[in-house]
Design an enzyme around this catalytic site. Sequence first.
Site, short mmCIF file in Angstrom:
data_model
loop_
_atom_site.label_atom_id
_atom_site.label_comp_id
_atom_site.label_asym_id
_atom_site.label_seq_id
_atom_site.Cartn_x
_atom_site.Cartn_y
_atom_site.Cartn_z
N PRO A 1 8.25 22.14 -24.42
CG PRO A 1 6.03 22.89 -24.39
CD PRO A 1 7.05 22.13 -23.57
N GLY A 2 9.36 24.61 -24.91
CA GLY A 2 10.04 25.89 -25.11
C GLY A 2 9.36 27.07 -24.45
CB CYS B 1 14.71 19.29 -19.62
SG CYS B 1 15.89 18.07 -19.04
CB CYS C 1 5.29 21.00 -12.88
SG CYS C 1 5.40 19.70 -14.11
C1 SAM Z 1 9.09 19.60 -17.82
S1 SAM Z 1 9.38 19.41 -19.50
C2 SAM Z 1 10.17 20.93 -19.89
C3 SAM Z 1 9.22 22.08 -20.12
C4 SAM Z 1 9.93 23.29 -20.73
N1 SAM Z 1 11.05 23.72 -19.96
C5 SAM Z 1 8.98 24.46 -20.92
O1 SAM Z 1 8.98 25.37 -20.11
O2 SAM Z 1 8.25 24.47 -21.91
C6 SAM Z 1 10.71 18.30 -19.52
C7 SAM Z 1 11.29 18.03 -20.90
O3 SAM Z 1 12.48 17.29 -20.73
C8 SAM Z 1 12.61 16.39 -21.79
N2 SAM Z 1 13.59 15.38 -21.36
C9 SAM Z 1 13.39 14.25 -20.64
N3 SAM Z 1 14.55 13.61 -20.42
C10 SAM Z 1 15.51 14.35 -21.00
C11 SAM Z 1 16.93 14.21 -21.14
N4 SAM Z 1 17.55 13.17 -20.61
N5 SAM Z 1 17.59 15.15 -21.81
C12 SAM Z 1 16.96 16.21 -22.37
N6 SAM Z 1 15.63 16.39 -22.28
C13 SAM Z 1 14.92 15.48 -21.60
C14 SAM Z 1 11.21 15.89 -22.02
O4 SAM Z 1 11.05 15.33 -23.31
C15 SAM Z 1 10.41 17.18 -21.81
O5 SAM Z 1 10.24 17.83 -23.04
#
Ligand code: SAM
Length: 440
Positions: free
Chosen positions: A257-258, A254, A375
């Site tokens: 924004p990377g 997931c 988080c």
């Molecule tokens: C907590 S954020 C990730 C932050 C990222 N790892 C970082 O360090 O920048 C969770 C992300 O999961 C995405 N997301 C939610 N459901 C998902 C799914 N079923 N499959 C893939 N991504 C998903 C959301 O859009 C969001 O961008």
Amino acid sequence: MSHTSARLISARILEQVLLQRGSLSTQINKQIASADPDEQSLVKELCFGVCRYYPQLNSIALSLLTKPFEEKDFDLYAALLMGLYQITHMHTPDHAAVNESVELCRELEKDWATKLINAVLRRYQREHDDIIERLDAQPSMEYNLPKWFIKRLNKHWGSEFEQIVEATNARPPMCIRVNTAKVSRETYKAKLEEQGIVSRETPFSDSGLYLDEAVSVNELPEFFDGYASVQDESAQLAGMILSPQQGERLLDACAAPGGKTGHLLERANELDLTAVELETWRLSRIESNLDRLGLSAKLICGDASELDQWWDGQPFDKVLLDAPCSATGVIRRNPDIKINRKPADIDELVIIQKGILEAVWKTLKTGGVMLYATCSLMPEENERQMEQFLNAQSDAEEVSLNYLNANLNMGIGKKVSHGMQIFPSRKGQDGFYYCLLRKL
Ligand SMILES: C[S@@+](CC[C@H](N)C(=O)[O-])C[C@H]1O[C@@H](n2cnc3c(N)ncnc32)[C@H](O)[C@@H]1O
């Protein structure tokens, strides 16, 4: 080019947040360009301020109104909350705050409300002490947090309650991650100092710096050449715990924004890294972040819980699952959570997390490790989620968090039944949760 007034834009942004039409940061990104560049910091101050103090401002406003505003007039409600925020926290002279709020009703083309807003704000000025005394016993006034959240914090984290409340209501420190593939933390700290930016080393992450005062990224030396990124200290631990090695095949499930994708590649640029993200527009943010760092990964838009959409069947050595969550550990960075997060969201998120967990576990090779991260401060999303997973999955075992990186100082968090819960700290890290699992 003519600009819209900062107050009008702020009211429009807050109206959308109150109507639950997107997060504060999404709304700010959408609308702020129409403000005069010199006034954009005022827009942010008003919008973040109203959200940060919403539980208190909302209690005050409701006590002054004979009936709450209807949804069609949430722009006016935003104007009233902004007026109260200016009086209570911005040191705007009272008469100026009232006059500007009344003028804002006209800008919103709701002249009929000028008398109402004027009367409510003037009454607050006159009866301020009595009103506060009357409301003081309400938990939303005392703790400036939603009632449901206070209850849960108390239930789950009695001894950490005060620390969490204080940190959650404070302005968060700006933390950066130095790209140690390009420059050492010491050298970058010195570069900052040359620009008059004072910083201190993050005690737990080996590559972070806390800035004494927040600055725009434009002011960070060689930011656009990828020398540093803005990332909280807790989030930096994912890269340390997973400790990626050159040539490994790694999944960031997931990813947008990377932030963590970039960190993993900074630590081992020859990783074979696949980053999966559900939202197309968020996927492009991973791309631009990696571009800036001069790194690359295989980026896939897809639902991590639907393996058919994106998995080629080749197992991964390591998986990072930074799951979508209630973000209750980072409310200070996303204060609109105080307005929009509901307990029912947590139940839904637990189901989503479970679906993703079970699916991506299948992509991990035997002997490989998966780091589950959120988080969140809610045990349902964290240790309870892990407990259920470990009970159901006979090929999974928990691994001590310093197994992969013996140097990692675990003093940052509290060991819970499974994994480690990190609490937000006023001048330090955000609230976070980590649990490391190995496939048997
Ligand atoms: C907590 S954020 C990730 C932050 C990222 N790892 C970082 O360090 O920048 C969770 C992300 O999961 C995405 N997301 C939610 N459901 C998902 C799914 N079923 N499959 C893939 N991504 C998903 C959301 O859009 C969001 O961008």
